[in-house]
Motif scaffolding. Structure first.
Motif, PDB file in Angstrom:
ATOM      1  N   VAL A  52      12.422  47.092 -20.272  1.00 56.34           N
ATOM      2  CA  VAL A  52      11.854  48.463 -20.503  1.00 56.34           C
ATOM      3  C   VAL A  52      10.000  48.477 -20.664  1.00 56.34           C
ATOM      4  N   GLY A  53       9.403  49.166 -19.803  1.00 53.29           N
ATOM      5  CA  GLY A  53       7.743  49.298 -20.737  1.00 53.29           C
ATOM      6  C   GLY A  53       7.057  48.156 -19.987  1.00 53.29           C
ATOM      7  N   LYS A  54       7.896  47.399 -18.872  1.00 49.34           N
ATOM      8  CA  LYS A  54       6.756  46.173 -19.204  1.00 49.34           C
ATOM      9  C   LYS A  54       6.340  45.862 -17.915  1.00 49.34           C
ATOM     10  N   PRO A  55       5.825  45.645 -16.864  1.00 47.61           N
ATOM     11  CA  PRO A  55       5.111  45.933 -15.831  1.00 47.61           C
ATOM     12  C   PRO A  55       6.572  44.979 -14.763  1.00 47.61           C
ATOM     13  N   LEU A  56       5.923  44.897 -13.949  1.00 49.23           N
ATOM     14  CA  LEU A  56       7.292  44.204 -12.987  1.00 49.23           C
ATOM     15  C   LEU A  56       6.726  42.730 -12.386  1.00 49.23           C
ATOM     16  N   PRO A  57       8.114  41.871 -12.398  1.00 49.79           N
ATOM     17  CA  PRO A  57       7.200  40.592 -12.147  1.00 49.79           C
ATOM     18  C   PRO A  57       6.632  40.058 -11.186  1.00 49.79           C
ATOM     19  N   ARG A  58       5.542  39.322 -11.073  1.00 51.18           N
ATOM     20  CA  ARG A  58       4.984  39.060 -10.095  1.00 51.18           C
ATOM     21  C   ARG A  58       5.830  38.865  -8.390  1.00 51.18           C
ATOM     22  N   GLU A  59       7.138  38.378  -8.710  1.00 53.38           N
ATOM     23  CA  GLU A  59       7.510  37.966  -7.454  1.00 53.38           C
ATOM     24  C   GLU A  59       7.951  39.256  -6.585  1.00 53.38           C
TER      25      GLU A  59
END
Length: 143
Positions: free
Chosen positions: A34-41
């Motif tokens: 939560v509150g983190k950017p989505l993974p690059r994948e």
């Protein structure tokens, strides 16, 4: 277990109600990430072998064509030879890697060209002696 959608209720409104109820209970507040950017994948094109690549990265495993692996090994061997504590070890390291390079040179390439030739042992020993002399090492006679 989630309750079943009642008959006659529009599916979208039922799902929306389930989400609203879960939000009201605070079930979305402690989710991982939560509150983190989505993974690059997530932003890349679909890759059928994503799980293999991820496992290899997690395990620190990589697969190189044999010639590229030997090229890397040869570069590492040269650095190790130049940093070796004795001339005997310099010669041993270079003799072993030169045998591998020579063997690879006379086989059909299983990948990209090797781009390496055996090291001149005497030249590398001379470089090793110069480095030792510059750093105040021993006389280099560790034969």
């Amino acid at each position: 277990m989630t309750e079943r959608k009642p008959p006659g209720v529009d599916f979208e409104s039922w799902v929306d109600r389930q989400i609203r109820d879960a939000e009201a209970r605070g079930e979305f507040e402690q989710l991982a990430g939560v509150g983190k950017p989505l993974p690059r994948e997530v932003e890349t094109a679909y890759d059928e072998l994503w799980w293999v690549r991820r496992k290899m990265a997690r395990e620190g495993f990589s697969v190189l064509p044999p010639t590229l692996a030997l090229r890397k090994e040869a570069e590492d061997a040269l650095e190790a030879a130049l940093a070796a504590p004795s001339e005997r070890i310099v010669r041993k390291i270079l003799t072993e890697i030169n045998a591998k390079i020579s063997d690879m040179m006379f086989k059909p390439p299983p990948g990209p060209p090797l781009g390496k030739k055996p090291y001149d042992v005497e030249d590398v020993v001379r470089q090793w002696r110069e480095r030792r002399a510059a750093t105040g090492g021993a006389d280099g006679s560790g034969v």
